[in-house]
Design a protein around this motif. Structure first.
Motif, PDB file in Angstrom:
ATOM      1  N   LYS A   9       0.699  -1.255   0.056  1.00 50.86           N
ATOM      2  CA  LYS A   9       0.047   0.014  -0.083  1.00 50.86           C
ATOM      3  C   LYS A   9       1.023   1.303   0.159  1.00 50.86           C
ATOM      4  CE  LYS A   9      -4.268  -1.611   2.298  1.00 50.86           C
ATOM      5  NZ  LYS A   9      -4.947  -1.578   3.416  1.00 50.86           N
ATOM      6  N   GLN A  11       4.236   1.508  -0.953  1.00 47.47           N
ATOM      7  CA  GLN A  11       4.587   1.510  -2.432  1.00 47.47           C
ATOM      8  C   GLN A  11       3.693   2.160  -3.348  1.00 47.47           C
ATOM      9  OE1 GLN A  11       6.089  -2.376  -3.315  1.00 47.47           O
ATOM     10  NE2 GLN A  11       8.288  -2.081  -2.255  1.00 47.47           N
ATOM     11  N   ARG A  12       2.071   1.751  -3.658  1.00 46.84           N
ATOM     12  CA  ARG A  12       1.341   2.206  -4.528  1.00 46.84           C
ATOM     13  C   ARG A  12       1.172   3.758  -4.235  1.00 46.84           C
ATOM     14  NH1 ARG A  12      -2.494  -2.722  -3.426  1.00 46.84           N
ATOM     15  NH2 ARG A  12      -1.354  -4.153  -4.985  1.00 46.84           N
ATOM     16  N   ARG A  13       0.973   4.097  -2.854  1.00 48.98           N
ATOM     17  CA  ARG A  13       0.839   5.547  -2.484  1.00 48.98           C
ATOM     18  C   ARG A  13       2.131   6.571  -3.260  1.00 48.98           C
ATOM     19  NH1 ARG A  13      -0.641   4.259   3.281  1.00 48.98           N
ATOM     20  NH2 ARG A  13      -2.630   3.296   3.000  1.00 48.98           N
ATOM     21  N   GLN A  14       3.362   5.933  -2.967  1.00 45.53           N
ATOM     22  CA  GLN A  14       4.212   6.350  -3.435  1.00 45.53           C
ATOM     23  C   GLN A  14       4.507   6.671  -4.909  1.00 45.53           C
ATOM     24  OE1 GLN A  14       6.428   8.140  -1.391  1.00 45.53           O
ATOM     25  NE2 GLN A  14       7.810   8.803  -3.075  1.00 45.53           N
ATOM     26  N   GLN A  15       4.051   5.506  -5.565  1.00 50.12           N
ATOM     27  CA  GLN A  15       4.201   5.421  -7.104  1.00 50.12           C
ATOM     28  C   GLN A  15       3.032   6.500  -7.581  1.00 50.12           C
ATOM     29  OE1 GLN A  15       3.528   1.383  -8.033  1.00 50.12           O
ATOM     30  NE2 GLN A  15       5.655   0.995  -8.230  1.00 50.12           N
ATOM     31  N   VAL A  16       1.866   6.453  -7.291  1.00 51.09           N
ATOM     32  CA  VAL A  16       1.002   7.597  -7.185  1.00 51.09           C
ATOM     33  C   VAL A  16       1.453   9.119  -7.373  1.00 51.09           C
ATOM     34  CG1 VAL A  16      -1.448   8.612  -6.792  1.00 51.09           C
ATOM     35  CG2 VAL A  16      -1.116   6.120  -6.956  1.00 51.09           C
ATOM     36  N   LYS A  17       2.047   9.246  -6.214  1.00 47.33           N
ATOM     37  CA  LYS A  17       2.629  10.767  -5.932  1.00 47.33           C
ATOM     38  C   LYS A  17       3.782  10.741  -6.853  1.00 47.33           C
ATOM     39  CE  LYS A  17       1.917  11.127  -1.031  1.00 47.33           C
ATOM     40  NZ  LYS A  17       2.674  11.016   0.486  1.00 47.33           N
ATOM     41  N   GLU A  18       4.722   9.900  -7.184  1.00 53.78           N
ATOM     42  CA  GLU A  18       5.661  10.042  -8.154  1.00 53.78           C
ATOM     43  C   GLU A  18       5.180  10.293  -9.516  1.00 53.78           C
ATOM     44  OE1 GLU A  18       8.414   6.688  -7.916  1.00 53.78           O
ATOM     45  OE2 GLU A  18       9.048   7.656  -5.906  1.00 53.78           O
ATOM     46  N   SER A  19       3.869   9.747  -9.831  1.00 55.25           N
ATOM     47  CA  SER A  19       3.378   9.706 -11.394  1.00 55.25           C
ATOM     48  C   SER A  19       2.795  11.311 -11.594  1.00 55.25           C
ATOM     49  CB  SER A  19       2.160   8.586 -11.206  1.00 55.25           C
ATOM     50  OG  SER A  19       1.559   8.784 -12.575  1.00 55.25           O
ATOM     51  N   GLU A  20       2.107  11.623 -10.383  1.00 60.79           N
ATOM     52  CA  GLU A  20       1.472  13.074 -10.373  1.00 60.79           C
ATOM     53  C   GLU A  20       2.378  14.016 -10.322  1.00 60.79           C
ATOM     54  OE1 GLU A  20      -0.984  13.000  -6.827  1.00 60.79           O
ATOM     55  OE2 GLU A  20      -2.476  11.967  -7.581  1.00 60.79           O
TER      56      GLU A  20
END
Length: 112
Positions: A9, A11-20
């Motif tokens: 979870k 890691q997913r949040r971090q990926q979403v932040k990096e993607s944005e």
């Protein structure tokens, strides 16, 4: 199992932040590039230049088939083979159109 789930979870949040962040950065870069492109275009060319450019591209499109055949090895060189040729303009005709006279040939300074 629970700790692994929590890590995923996070890691997913971090990926979403990096993607944005990447999306925002990319849109900013795109806007900067568009501004630079507009500045490089500069002022509009004069109408005479646009007309000359239009005639040039029309001439290129007109002679394209002959060059395609030559470049593909299917025909003679466009200036050597049969086909429409423009007549060479005589010097007297060229001067009559308001062109400047040709310069005199230079002489060797030692011959003076």
């Amino acid at each position: 199992m629970e700790s692994l789930r929590e890590q995923l979870k996070i890691q997913r949040r971090q990926q979403v932040k990096e993607s944005e962040a990447a999306l925002h950065r990319n849109s900013s870069l795109l806007q900067d590039l568009q501004k630079i492109e507009e500045r490089l275009r500069g002022p509009r060319p004069r109408p005479q230049l646009l007309a000359l450019e239009t005639r040039y591209w029309a001439s290129v499109e007109e002679s394209l088939p002959a060059w395609e055949h030559f470049l593909l090895g299917k025909g003679p060189h466009p200036t050597h083979g049969p086909g429409p040729r423009r007549a060479k303009q005589k010097a007297s005709t060229a001067r009559g159109q308001g062109l400047p006279p040709r310069p005199e040939p230079r002489t060797n300074p030692s011959e003076r």
